[in-house]
Design a protein around this motif. Structure first.
Motif, PDB file in Angstrom:
ATOM      1  N   ASP A  94     -58.342   4.634  95.274  1.00  0.00           N
ATOM      2  CA  ASP A  94     -56.913   4.311  95.291  1.00  0.00           C
ATOM      3  C   ASP A  94     -56.532   3.478  94.064  1.00  0.00           C
ATOM      4  O   ASP A  94     -55.547   3.759  93.380  1.00  0.00           O
ATOM      5  N   TRP A 123     -55.375  15.294  92.243  1.00  0.00           N
ATOM      6  CA  TRP A 123     -54.856  14.220  93.102  1.00  0.00           C
ATOM      7  C   TRP A 123     -55.069  12.834  92.513  1.00  0.00           C
ATOM      8  O   TRP A 123     -54.306  11.919  92.799  1.00  0.00           O
ATOM      9  N   LEU A 127     -50.209   9.895  91.425  1.00  0.00           N
ATOM     10  CA  LEU A 127     -49.284   8.760  91.517  1.00  0.00           C
ATOM     11  C   LEU A 127     -48.418   8.623  90.270  1.00  0.00           C
ATOM     12  O   LEU A 127     -47.486   7.824  90.236  1.00  0.00           O
ATOM     13  N   LEU A 181     -47.848   6.186 102.562  1.00  0.00           N
ATOM     14  CA  LEU A 181     -49.229   6.028 102.107  1.00  0.00           C
ATOM     15  C   LEU A 181     -50.006   4.983 102.902  1.00  0.00           C
ATOM     16  O   LEU A 181     -51.127   4.641 102.532  1.00  0.00           O
ATOM     17  N   PRO A 184     -53.277   7.230 103.709  1.00  0.00           N
ATOM     18  CA  PRO A 184     -53.377   7.917 102.416  1.00  0.00           C
ATOM     19  C   PRO A 184     -54.235   9.185 102.447  1.00  0.00           C
ATOM     20  O   PRO A 184     -55.278   9.267 101.798  1.00  0.00           O
ATOM     21  N   LEU A 189     -50.403  12.058  99.944  1.00  0.00           N
ATOM     22  CA  LEU A 189     -50.375  11.781  98.509  1.00  0.00           C
ATOM     23  C   LEU A 189     -49.580  12.858  97.777  1.00  0.00           C
ATOM     24  O   LEU A 189     -48.767  12.566  96.895  1.00  0.00           O
TER      25      LEU A 189
END
Length: 245
Positions: A94, A123, A127, A181, A184, A189
């Motif tokens: 993360d 992935w 973010l 999240l 998560p 995500l």
């Protein structure tokens, strides 16, 4: 497609830069990586800790494309990429995802480069749309940049570290995102990536029904799956007619 796409754009005369984590299994000598001092030397705050950002660069000679490696000894020195020898996800994946997103954007800022399209693959990079639109919302360099995310079925089982939402909350990110999240999973995500992207591309033949439904409800341009033989023209048309219109 994470390499085929920029190569296609590069061959059509576009200016391309690739950003990826400098995983420990990348042979720096063989690929002639070198640190760029003028881009390195800043710290990124991750969960209230200062983490040094190191930028290394290599090139793909035949394609004349620069590859920028986002590096940090704490996050990327280990030889394995995303899981340990038993197949378990690293507990700090993360934080690695947050560091990568911030690191890419800070590096582009230092380059003073305003990209027309930022295309996100994988992935660990997912973010980036969120941080670009929320954390870096006031950055004028990206005012006209569009974010495209490719959605694949290459996810992970279970969840990332359950404290991920607290670390994102520390960066004053939208409470709805923090709530999503708090669990998560890969699907959650990807939902956040979809919500903060300007357009989406389905990169695998089969994706989950949950993700498909979220894509359908997003009311954003979505390009269906294209194989290696047909993606070139389809991606070019999608970029020009849907993303940059």
């Amino acid at each position: 497609m994470s390499f085929e796409t920029p190569r296609m754009v590069n061959q059509q005369g576009g200016q391309i830069r690739i950003f990826m984590p400098r995983y420990g299994n990348i042979n720096e000598r063989r690929h002639q990586l070198h640190e760029v001092i003028r881009l390195s030397g800043i710290n990124l705050v991750i969960n209230d800790l200062d983490m040094p950002l190191i930028i290394k660069v290599a090139s793909i000679p035949k394609e004349r494309i620069q590859v920028y490696f986002i590096d940090n000894d704490e996050y990327f020195k280990r030889k394995a990429t995303l899981t340990d020898e038993n197949g378990a996800l690293f507990s700090d994946n993360d934080e690695r995802a947050i560091f990568f997103a911030k690191g890419v954007i800070e590096t582009v800022k230092k380059l003073n480069w305003s990209p027309d399209i930022i295309h996100v693959h994988g992935w660990l990079a997912s973010l980036l749309p969120l941080y670009l639109k929320e954390y870096f919302a006031g950055e004028p360099l990206f005012n006209d940049s569009k974010v495209v995310t490719s959605i694949y079925n290459q996810g992970y089982e279970g969840t990332l570290n359950k404290t991920m939402s607290d670390k994102i909350k520390f960066d004053n990110i939208n409470d709805d995102v923090v709530k999503t999240l708090s669990e998560p999973t890969y699907n959650n995500l990807m939902k956040v990536a979809i919500d903060y992207s300007d357009a989406l591309i389905i990169g695998s033949e089969d994706i989950s029904k949950e993700i498909t439904t979220h894509l359908d409800n997003s009311n954003k341009p979505v390009l269906g799956y294209k194989n290696k033989e047909e993606f070139g023209e389809a991606y070019s048309n999608f970029y020009m007619n849907e993303v940059l219109k």
